[in-house]
Design a protein around this motif. Structure first.
Motif, PDB file in Angstrom:
ATOM      1  N   THR A  18       0.809  -1.217   0.000  1.00 56.20           N
ATOM      2  CA  THR A  18       0.000   0.000   0.000  1.00 56.20           C
ATOM      3  C   THR A  18       0.843   1.268   0.000  1.00 56.20           C
ATOM      4  OG1 THR A  18      -1.723  -1.201   1.186  1.00 56.20           O
ATOM      5  CG2 THR A  18      -1.869   1.188   1.203  1.00 56.20           C
ATOM      6  N   ASP A  41      -4.887  -3.280  -2.086  1.00 54.93           N
ATOM      7  CA  ASP A  41      -6.187  -3.861  -2.423  1.00 54.93           C
ATOM      8  C   ASP A  41      -7.274  -2.789  -2.345  1.00 54.93           C
ATOM      9  OD1 ASP A  41      -8.238  -5.694  -2.910  1.00 54.93           O
ATOM     10  OD2 ASP A  41      -8.298  -6.384  -0.828  1.00 54.93           O
ATOM     11  N   PRO A  42      -7.300  -1.842  -3.299  1.00 54.75           N
ATOM     12  CA  PRO A  42      -8.250  -0.735  -3.210  1.00 54.75           C
ATOM     13  C   PRO A  42      -9.717  -1.145  -3.339  1.00 54.75           C
ATOM     14  CG  PRO A  42      -7.182  -0.720  -5.350  1.00 54.75           C
ATOM     15  CD  PRO A  42      -6.489  -1.760  -4.513  1.00 54.75           C
ATOM     16  N   PHE A  43      -9.996  -2.337  -3.817  1.00 60.03           N
ATOM     17  CA  PHE A  43     -11.378  -2.771  -4.006  1.00 60.03           C
ATOM     18  C   PHE A  43     -11.830  -3.810  -2.973  1.00 60.03           C
ATOM     19  CE2 PHE A  43      -9.644  -1.679  -8.238  1.00 60.03           C
ATOM     20  CZ  PHE A  43     -10.325  -0.468  -8.386  1.00 60.03           C
ATOM     21  N   VAL A  64      -5.235  -5.830  -6.602  1.00 59.08           N
ATOM     22  CA  VAL A  64      -4.330  -5.162  -7.537  1.00 59.08           C
ATOM     23  C   VAL A  64      -2.875  -5.507  -7.228  1.00 59.08           C
ATOM     24  CG1 VAL A  64      -3.512  -2.926  -8.371  1.00 59.08           C
ATOM     25  CG2 VAL A  64      -5.947  -3.288  -7.973  1.00 59.08           C
ATOM     26  N   SER A  99      -6.549   2.785  -8.580  1.00 59.62           N
ATOM     27  CA  SER A  99      -5.780   1.560  -8.370  1.00 59.62           C
ATOM     28  C   SER A  99      -4.350   1.649  -8.916  1.00 59.62           C
ATOM     29  CB  SER A  99      -6.512   0.366  -8.996  1.00 59.62           C
ATOM     30  OG  SER A  99      -6.744   0.594 -10.363  1.00 59.62           O
TER      31      SER A  99
END
Length: 116
Positions: A18, A41-43, A64, A99
């Motif tokens: 991140t 992991d933005p989603f 991602v 992302s």
């Protein structure tokens, strides 16, 4: 991407974290989870109870930053005994938008979880 200097190894795994490495942080702490965060992991895909199965079925289901999940282990012999080389021209590794991988850190580790 071509990375070198890992020493002899049969396979390497990659993960995008991140946050970037903090230059002011002592070397031993630079790669800690507190410094670089977890897998990017933005989603929120890692939260799925069946994440491993979903990711294995379709790379678009992977977080991602989960390059190991998307591509598996990279054999070091692709560009020499101490080198890792890979090309991806898909949109799975975006350089813009929410992302984007820009400004993050890359973790390189062995299959047993040992970081390099």
């Amino acid at each position: 991407v071509e990375l070198t200097g890992f020493g002899p190894t049969s396979a390497l795994l990659l993960r995008i974290n991140t946050f970037p490495l903090a230059e002011a942080t002592p070397t031993l702490q630079q790669c800690s989870r507190q410094s670089v965060g977890s897998t990017f992991d933005p989603f929120g895909r890692l939260a799925a109870a069946t994440y491993t199965v979903l990711c294995a079925q379709n790379r678009d289901n992977c977080a991602v930053g989960d390059l190991a999940g998307k591509y598996g282990a990279f054999p070091s012999s692709q560009c020499g005994p101490n080198c890792l080389s890979e090309v991806d021209s898909s949109s799975r590794l975006p350089l813009t938008g929410v992302s984007s991988l820009v400004g993050r850190s890359v973790a390189v580790y062995r299959a047993n979880g040992e970081g390099l």
